[in-house]
Design a protein around this motif. Structure first.
Motif, short mmCIF file in Angstrom:
data_model
loop_
_atom_site.label_atom_id
_atom_site.label_comp_id
_atom_site.label_asym_id
_atom_site.label_seq_id
_atom_site.Cartn_x
_atom_site.Cartn_y
_atom_site.Cartn_z
N ALA A 24 -24.89 65.79 16.14
CA ALA A 24 -25.18 65.58 14.72
C ALA A 24 -24.18 66.32 13.85
CB ALA A 24 -26.60 66.03 14.41
N MET A 25 -23.78 67.53 14.27
CA MET A 25 -22.78 68.28 13.51
C MET A 25 -21.47 67.52 13.43
SD MET A 25 -23.54 72.12 14.96
CE MET A 25 -22.14 72.88 14.12
N VAL A 26 -21.02 66.97 14.55
CA VAL A 26 -19.77 66.22 14.56
C VAL A 26 -19.88 64.98 13.67
CG1 VAL A 26 -18.16 64.92 16.01
CG2 VAL A 26 -19.17 67.05 16.87
N THR A 27 -21.01 64.30 13.75
CA THR A 27 -21.20 63.08 12.96
C THR A 27 -21.30 63.40 11.47
OG1 THR A 27 -22.31 62.07 14.82
CG2 THR A 27 -22.58 60.99 12.71
N GLY A 28 -21.91 64.54 11.13
CA GLY A 28 -21.97 64.93 9.73
C GLY A 28 -20.60 65.12 9.12
N VAL A 29 -19.67 65.68 9.89
CA VAL A 29 -18.30 65.83 9.39
C VAL A 29 -17.61 64.46 9.34
CG1 VAL A 29 -16.11 67.02 9.70
CG2 VAL A 29 -18.23 68.17 10.31
N SER A 30 -17.90 63.60 10.32
CA SER A 30 -17.37 62.23 10.29
C SER A 30 -17.75 61.53 9.00
CB SER A 30 -17.92 61.42 11.47
OG SER A 30 -17.50 61.91 12.70
N GLY B 198 -11.62 60.48 13.47
CA GLY B 198 -10.41 61.24 13.18
C GLY B 198 -10.64 62.27 12.09
N THR B 199 -11.43 61.88 11.08
CA THR B 199 -11.79 62.82 10.02
C THR B 199 -12.55 64.01 10.58
OG1 THR B 199 -11.87 61.07 8.35
CG2 THR B 199 -13.11 63.08 7.88
N ALA B 200 -13.50 63.74 11.47
CA ALA B 200 -14.30 64.81 12.05
C ALA B 200 -13.45 65.77 12.86
CB ALA B 200 -15.40 64.22 12.92
N MET B 201 -12.50 65.24 13.62
CA MET B 201 -11.66 66.11 14.45
C MET B 201 -10.76 66.99 13.59
SD MET B 201 -12.68 65.53 17.49
CE MET B 201 -14.28 65.30 16.70
N LEU B 202 -10.24 66.43 12.49
CA LEU B 202 -9.37 67.22 11.61
C LEU B 202 -10.17 68.26 10.84
CD1 LEU B 202 -6.63 67.74 10.22
CD2 LEU B 202 -7.28 65.98 8.55
N LEU B 203 -11.20 67.83 10.13
CA LEU B 203 -11.97 68.76 9.30
C LEU B 203 -12.75 69.74 10.16
CD1 LEU B 203 -13.32 66.48 6.42
CD2 LEU B 203 -11.19 67.80 6.53
N GLY B 204 -13.23 69.26 11.32
CA GLY B 204 -13.94 70.16 12.22
C GLY B 204 -13.04 71.25 12.76
N ALA B 205 -11.79 70.91 13.09
CA ALA B 205 -10.84 71.93 13.55
C ALA B 205 -10.58 72.95 12.47
CB ALA B 205 -9.54 71.25 13.99
N HIS B 206 -10.42 72.49 11.23
CA HIS B 206 -10.18 73.44 10.14
C HIS B 206 -11.41 74.29 9.82
CE1 HIS B 206 -6.07 72.68 9.10
NE2 HIS B 206 -6.27 71.38 9.12
N ALA B 207 -12.60 73.76 10.09
CA ALA B 207 -13.81 74.57 9.88
C ALA B 207 -13.77 75.83 10.73
CB ALA B 207 -15.05 73.73 10.22
N PRO C 32 -9.07 73.22 21.76
CA PRO C 32 -7.65 72.83 21.80
C PRO C 32 -7.10 72.42 20.43
CG PRO C 32 -8.86 71.82 23.60
CD PRO C 32 -9.88 72.40 22.67
N LEU C 33 -7.94 71.84 19.61
CA LEU C 33 -7.51 71.43 18.27
C LEU C 33 -7.34 72.65 17.36
CD1 LEU C 33 -9.71 68.24 17.70
CD2 LEU C 33 -7.52 68.47 18.90
N VAL C 34 -8.24 73.60 17.47
CA VAL C 34 -8.14 74.83 16.68
C VAL C 34 -6.87 75.58 17.06
CG1 VAL C 34 -9.22 77.06 16.19
CG2 VAL C 34 -10.63 74.99 16.33
N GLU C 35 -6.59 75.65 18.36
CA GLU C 35 -5.40 76.37 18.82
C GLU C 35 -4.12 75.70 18.38
OE1 GLU C 35 -6.07 76.46 23.02
OE2 GLU C 35 -7.41 78.21 22.93
#
Length: 498
Positions: free
Chosen positions: A175-181, A195-204, A123-126
């Motif tokens: 672990a992937m989510v936490t690494g981006v966090s 919040g950082t993980a959700m933003l940068l993870g979506a852009h990944a 949903p965040l990517v979309e």
């Protein structure tokens, strides 16, 4: 030249502010204390001749996503290479999560947790543009994409609270989510890190995490070239300690300071009211980074061959291990098994090292003001996932947290965010205001990462401050920034201290 506006600090935010003001038709002077522009986007031969290392930031998730860089059409001015793999995360020597740009392909590699990971980010990517608009501005406004804001907030709360382990069953996906966090220095779990993980993870999984050919300096150079070609002036080797030095026989209508909140108080304190100075004094700074650059005689000998195709690698272990390491830093310690962020630009960009050789950019989190050289700590950590790594090291260069604060006074104690990232300080940055870039002093604006939306190479703090100054001091609208081919005679990189 008697400038209409002066910008102090030639980091990405100061450059963005200067470009915006010059594009509006103003006479702009940009003053930089160092001998070279760039701030957090400098590139230099730190180890050996021919090995070009990024002094601060290396990988740029916001280069394609930032509204400023989109308006500036950065991708037309420099070459940005977007890897198929945005990042990889090592759980142990043999096990890693691979974040492909394709969300579907990423999920397929995560076994039973794959569908859970996909449902977290899809949903965040979309709605990635709405998420970017929400997070890349100040938060005291009604979101344009309200559904996107709700989806983002729900996921941030989930992954930022004590229930963060309820979604996943295995070790790799969380672990992937936490690494981006952990790109954001702070507690794990925590709302700012989540919040950082959700933003940068979506852009990944949306636009990817690009690397600029030639190094991060190319981003700064592109903005400097545009500034000079629109009549701006750049003054180097001129540290500023007070506004009298800025005015120096002239009185610009606007002064924009790409300084930390503490730097603003130091330079402009005599013109700021006591209650505002008190608020600046309560602005907190976070823990820090210690960075090590490596010149290598060959590629990193990863135990897991899948890592060779990933320019960005998180050396973190499990979610629990990263949480413990960050807790150690928060309590003033230096973890023996730290989270290490590693970037290998030379896997995509052959200009960064002599033929056959490579570079490796790494940092780890340390307490503010730390004087510890983490070369051995990081080398040992890389060796855990790449046995034989020591054998390919030609030279190293270390920057401690304390040295970072000397390199750039905005990095107070080595905090490259110019202010701790917390839920409170995402609203109070550095004060709670609908226009936090404008100070109470006449014509004085703050345009650093101490203002919204905070750190990262996006130019937005400078862009928003310049828009505020254009409206408040000159009655002018924000100008168009799009790229156009300029006539012969435009400025070459050597003109601004490359």
């Amino acid at each position: 030249m008697k400038p209409d506006a002066v910008v102090v600090g030639a980091g990405p935010n100061g450059l963005a502010a200067a470009v915006t003001l010059a594009r509006a038709g103003l006479k702009v002077q940009l003053i930089e204390g160092a001998a070279k522009i760039g701030g957090g986007t400098r590139t230099a031969e730190l180890t050996l001749p021919g090995f070009r290392h990024d002094v601060c930031s290396a990988v740029h998730p916001m280069a394609l996503a930032s509204p400023f860089f989109q308006a500036f059409e950065l991708e037309k001015r420099i070459e940005l290479r977007v890897p198929e793999i945005s990042y990889a995360h090592t759980v142990d020597a043999a096990t890693a999560g691979i974040a492909f740009r394709s969300l579907t392909r990423t999920a397929e590699g995560l076994g039973p947790d794959g569908d859970r990971y996909r449902r977290l980010f899809q949903p965040l990517v979309e709605r990635v543009d709405g998420i970017t608009d929400l997070t890349m501005h100040q938060l005291l406004r009604i979101p344009r994409d309200r559904l996107g804001a709700l989806l983002y907030a729900a996921r941030t709360l989930e992954q930022g609270g004590p229930w963060w382990n309820t979604r996943f069953k295995g070790d790799i996906a969380p672990a992937m989510v936490t690494g981006v966090s952990a790109h954001c220095i702070g507690s794990l779990p925590g709302l700012a890190t989540s919040g950082t993980a959700m933003l940068l993870g979506a852009h990944a999984h949306a636009r990817g995490w690009p690397l600029p050919v030639g190094g991060s300096q190319s981003i700064a150079d592109a903005m400097a070239e545009d500034l000079l070609n629109h009549g701006g002036e750049i003054v180097l080797d001129s540290p500023i300690t007070g506004l009298a030095e800025v005015r120096n026989g002239c009185r610009p209508k606007a002064i924009l300071l790409d300084l930390s909140a503490a730097g603003l108080a130091q330079v402009a304190g005599a013109e700021l009211p006591t209650n505002y100075l008190r608020k600046l004094g309560s602005f907190r700074y976070g823990n820090a980074v210690s960075k090590v650059d490596f010149a290598l005689s060959g590629p990193i000998p990863w135990a897991n061959p899948a890592l060779a195709a990933a320019p960005t690698v998180h050396l973190g272990g499990t979610r629990a291990e990263m949480s413990r390491a960050e807790a150690e830093v928060a309590s003033g310690g230096h973890p023996r098994q730290p989270f290490v962020l590693a970037c290998q630009p030379s896997t995509l960009d052959s200009t960064r090292a002599p033929s056959g050789d490579h570079i490796l950019w790494t940092y780890t989190h340390v307490p503010a003001g730390s004087t510890l050289d983490t070369t051995e700590t990081i080398t040992r950590r890389v060796e855990q996932f790449a046995p034989g790594f020591r054998d390919v090291i030609l030279a190293t260069h270390s920057i401690t947290a304390h040295q970072y604060s000397q390199y750039n006074p905005n990095y107070v104690g080595g905090d490259f965010s110019a202010g701790a990232l917390s839920a409170r300080q995402l609203l109070k940055r550095p004060v709670i205001s609908s226009n936090p870039w404008r100070t109470p002093a006449e014509g004085i604006y703050l345009c650093s990462s101490s203002t919204p939306p905070g750190p990262s190479v996006h130019g937005l703090c400078g862009w928003y401050a310049a828009q505020s100054a254009l409206k408040g001091e000159f009655g002018l609208p924000s100008p168009e920034l799009s790229y156009r081919t300029l006539p012969a005679g435009n400025h070459a990189p050597g003109d601004w201290g490359r």
